[in-house]
Design a protein around this motif. Structure first.
Motif, PDB file in Angstrom:
ATOM      1  N   PRO A   5      10.628   0.255   3.280  1.00 53.06           N
ATOM      2  CA  PRO A   5      10.897   1.679   3.038  1.00 53.06           C
ATOM      3  C   PRO A   5      10.000   2.203   1.916  1.00 53.06           C
ATOM      4  CG  PRO A   5      12.942   0.425   3.151  1.00 53.06           C
ATOM      5  CD  PRO A   5      11.824  -0.579   3.129  1.00 53.06           C
ATOM      6  N   GLY A   6       9.466   3.388   2.124  1.00 50.84           N
ATOM      7  CA  GLY A   6       8.609   4.010   1.128  1.00 50.84           C
ATOM      8  C   GLY A   6       7.134   3.855   1.424  1.00 50.84           C
ATOM      9  N   VAL A   7       6.769   2.934   2.316  1.00 58.44           N
ATOM     10  CA  VAL A   7       5.373   2.774   2.733  1.00 58.44           C
ATOM     11  C   VAL A   7       5.191   3.632   3.988  1.00 58.44           C
ATOM     12  CG1 VAL A   7       3.597   1.191   3.566  1.00 58.44           C
ATOM     13  CG2 VAL A   7       5.179   0.459   1.763  1.00 58.44           C
ATOM     14  N   ALA A   8       4.218   4.533   3.945  1.00 59.44           N
ATOM     15  CA  ALA A   8       3.998   5.434   5.076  1.00 59.44           C
ATOM     16  C   ALA A   8       3.284   4.713   6.215  1.00 59.44           C
ATOM     17  CB  ALA A   8       3.165   6.631   4.633  1.00 59.44           C
ATOM     18  N   PRO A  56       0.834  -1.206   0.000  1.00 55.87           N
ATOM     19  CA  PRO A  56       0.000   0.000   0.000  1.00 55.87           C
ATOM     20  C   PRO A  56       0.868   1.254   0.000  1.00 55.87           C
ATOM     21  CG  PRO A  56       0.175  -0.856   2.209  1.00 55.87           C
ATOM     22  CD  PRO A  56       0.870  -1.848   1.303  1.00 55.87           C
ATOM     23  N   ASP A  57       0.251   2.389  -0.258  1.00 52.43           N
ATOM     24  CA  ASP A  57       0.969   3.661  -0.124  1.00 52.43           C
ATOM     25  C   ASP A  57       1.111   4.014   1.345  1.00 52.43           C
ATOM     26  OD1 ASP A  57       1.132   4.355  -2.962  1.00 52.43           O
ATOM     27  OD2 ASP A  57      -1.051   4.521  -2.834  1.00 52.43           O
ATOM     28  N   VAL A  58       0.089   3.655   2.117  1.00 51.06           N
ATOM     29  CA  VAL A  58       0.069   4.019   3.529  1.00 51.06           C
ATOM     30  C   VAL A  58      -0.642   2.939   4.338  1.00 51.06           C
ATOM     31  CG1 VAL A  58      -2.045   5.394   3.267  1.00 51.06           C
ATOM     32  CG2 VAL A  58      -0.518   5.895   5.156  1.00 51.06           C
ATOM     33  N   VAL A  59      -0.168   2.754   5.575  1.00 53.29           N
ATOM     34  CA  VAL A  59      -0.840   1.871   6.527  1.00 53.29           C
ATOM     35  C   VAL A  59      -1.324   2.749   7.680  1.00 53.29           C
ATOM     36  CG1 VAL A  59      -0.629  -0.123   8.046  1.00 53.29           C
ATOM     37  CG2 VAL A  59       0.675  -0.059   5.906  1.00 53.29           C
ATOM     38  N   LEU A  60      -2.647   2.783   7.871  1.00 52.95           N
ATOM     39  CA  LEU A  60      -3.250   3.500   8.989  1.00 52.95           C
ATOM     40  C   LEU A  60      -3.332   2.537  10.157  1.00 52.95           C
ATOM     41  CD1 LEU A  60      -6.180   5.473   7.372  1.00 52.95           C
ATOM     42  CD2 LEU A  60      -4.117   6.384   8.385  1.00 52.95           C
ATOM     43  N   THR A  68       4.456  11.259   1.071  1.00 61.05           N
ATOM     44  CA  THR A  68       5.567  12.020   0.479  1.00 61.05           C
ATOM     45  C   THR A  68       6.822  11.877   1.327  1.00 61.05           C
ATOM     46  OG1 THR A  68       4.039  13.581  -0.554  1.00 61.05           O
ATOM     47  CG2 THR A  68       6.313  14.315  -0.248  1.00 61.05           C
ATOM     48  N   GLN A  69       6.687  12.026   2.646  1.00 62.51           N
ATOM     49  CA  GLN A  69       7.846  11.900   3.535  1.00 62.51           C
ATOM     50  C   GLN A  69       8.442  10.498   3.473  1.00 62.51           C
ATOM     51  OE1 GLN A  69       6.047  13.231   7.229  1.00 62.51           O
ATOM     52  NE2 GLN A  69       7.230  15.128   7.135  1.00 62.51           N
ATOM     53  N   ALA A  70       7.591   9.475   3.461  1.00 60.99           N
ATOM     54  CA  ALA A  70       8.091   8.102   3.415  1.00 60.99           C
ATOM     55  C   ALA A  70       8.839   7.834   2.114  1.00 60.99           C
ATOM     56  CB  ALA A  70       6.930   7.114   3.578  1.00 60.99           C
ATOM     57  N   ARG A  71       8.304   8.322   1.014  1.00 60.28           N
ATOM     58  CA  ARG A  71       8.958   8.104  -0.286  1.00 60.28           C
ATOM     59  C   ARG A  71      10.270   8.861  -0.385  1.00 60.28           C
ATOM     60  NH1 ARG A  71       3.495   8.348  -4.006  1.00 60.28           N
ATOM     61  NH2 ARG A  71       2.757   6.273  -3.406  1.00 60.28           N
ATOM     62  N   GLU A  72      10.294  10.088   0.132  1.00 62.74           N
ATOM     63  CA  GLU A  72      11.532  10.865   0.116  1.00 62.74           C
ATOM     64  C   GLU A  72      12.598  10.198   0.980  1.00 62.74           C
ATOM     65  OE1 GLU A  72      10.332  14.804   1.267  1.00 62.74           O
ATOM     66  OE2 GLU A  72       9.612  15.280  -0.760  1.00 62.74           O
ATOM     67  N   ASN A  97       8.397  15.066  16.334  1.00 64.07           N
ATOM     68  CA  ASN A  97       8.953  14.536  15.089  1.00 64.07           C
ATOM     69  C   ASN A  97       9.398  13.110  15.356  1.00 64.07           C
ATOM     70  OD1 ASN A  97      10.278  13.832  12.794  1.00 64.07           O
ATOM     71  ND2 ASN A  97      11.729  15.539  12.852  1.00 64.07           N
ATOM     72  N   TRP A  98       8.665  12.174  14.797  1.00 63.97           N
ATOM     73  CA  TRP A  98       8.972  10.765  14.992  1.00 63.97           C
ATOM     74  C   TRP A  98       9.481  10.139  13.724  1.00 63.97           C
ATOM     75  CZ3 TRP A  98       3.868   9.810  18.049  1.00 63.97           C
ATOM     76  CH2 TRP A  98       4.040  10.275  19.357  1.00 63.97           C
ATOM     77  N   GLY A  99      10.125  10.933  12.901  1.00 66.26           N
ATOM     78  CA  GLY A  99      10.736  10.399  11.688  1.00 66.26           C
ATOM     79  C   GLY A  99       9.711   9.852  10.729  1.00 66.26           C
ATOM     80  N   ALA A 100       9.812   8.569  10.416  1.00 64.50           N
ATOM     81  CA  ALA A 100       8.971   7.952   9.393  1.00 64.50           C
ATOM     82  C   ALA A 100       7.567   7.641   9.879  1.00 64.50           C
ATOM     83  CB  ALA A 100       9.637   6.677   8.887  1.00 64.50           C
TER      84      ALA A 100
END
Length: 181
Positions: free
Chosen positions: A80-83, A54-58, A126-130, A101-104
């Motif tokens: 890496p890259g999955v938010a 997925p793009d993101v996991v809630l 966006t942050q995870a992908r960067e 600020n907890w990073g990823a």
């Protein structure tokens, strides 16, 4: 820069309560996103994220196998890259400027309106992908030229993810759990 608002995000939901999952699915649908699946445990979140990409996991603060935040911390290390986004009722989540600020790992209000949830998810993606795009393998000669697609991620194991960040997140989430039914 935030992920394009016209693209549909693919979302995996880690939530133990069916009613909360249904409400969250409705809000994500109104925001134009695709819910891939629901899991009820942190291990399920990691397993399904690896399978579905997925793009993101809630992630809910409390899952069947413990604090959801532990899965949130593990996710960027494993994929890496999955938010990873933790939904919480903690007051710090309501004010983006006050959020630690907890990073990823992103912290988002559990009751966010669809438009706010959309914006927060896009920021997290966006942050995870960067972060994944600029990852450097420890001990490599490639420096900033290294790309995640060029090698398997090399991440030192974190025993039970007991890091200062994990402990801080777990403390905040456990406080918030006292107000979440």
């Amino acid at each position: 820069q935030v992920s394009s608002s016209d693209s549909k995000l693919r979302v995996l939901i880690a939530e133990r309560r069916a009613s909360a999952h249904s409400e969250l699915s409705r809000r994500l649908d109104r925001a134009g996103h695709e819910v891939l699946a629901r899991v009820t445990s942190g291990q399920g979140a990691l397993d399904y994220a690896e399978l579905l990409r997925p793009d993101v996991v809630l992630i809910a603060p409390l899952l069947e196998d413990g604090p959801g935040v532990m899965a949130a911390i593990a996710l960027p290390r494993e994929l890496p890259g999955v938010a990873a986004v933790v939904l919480t009722a903690h007051p710090a989540a309501a004010n983006p400027a006050a959020r630690p600020n907890w990073g990823a790992v992103a912290l988002v209000p559990a009751d966010a309106e669809p438009s706010d949830l959309d914006l927060e998810l896009r920021r997290a993606v966006t942050q995870a992908r960067e972060a994944a795009a600029t990852a450097v393998v420890p001990g490599s000669d490639w420096g900033s030229e290294a790309r995640p697609a060029d090698f398997a991620p090399v991440v030192p194991p974190a025993p039970q993810y007991q890091t200062p960040v994990a402990e801080a997140i777990a403390a905040v989430v456990s406080e918030a759990e006292t107000v979440i039914p």
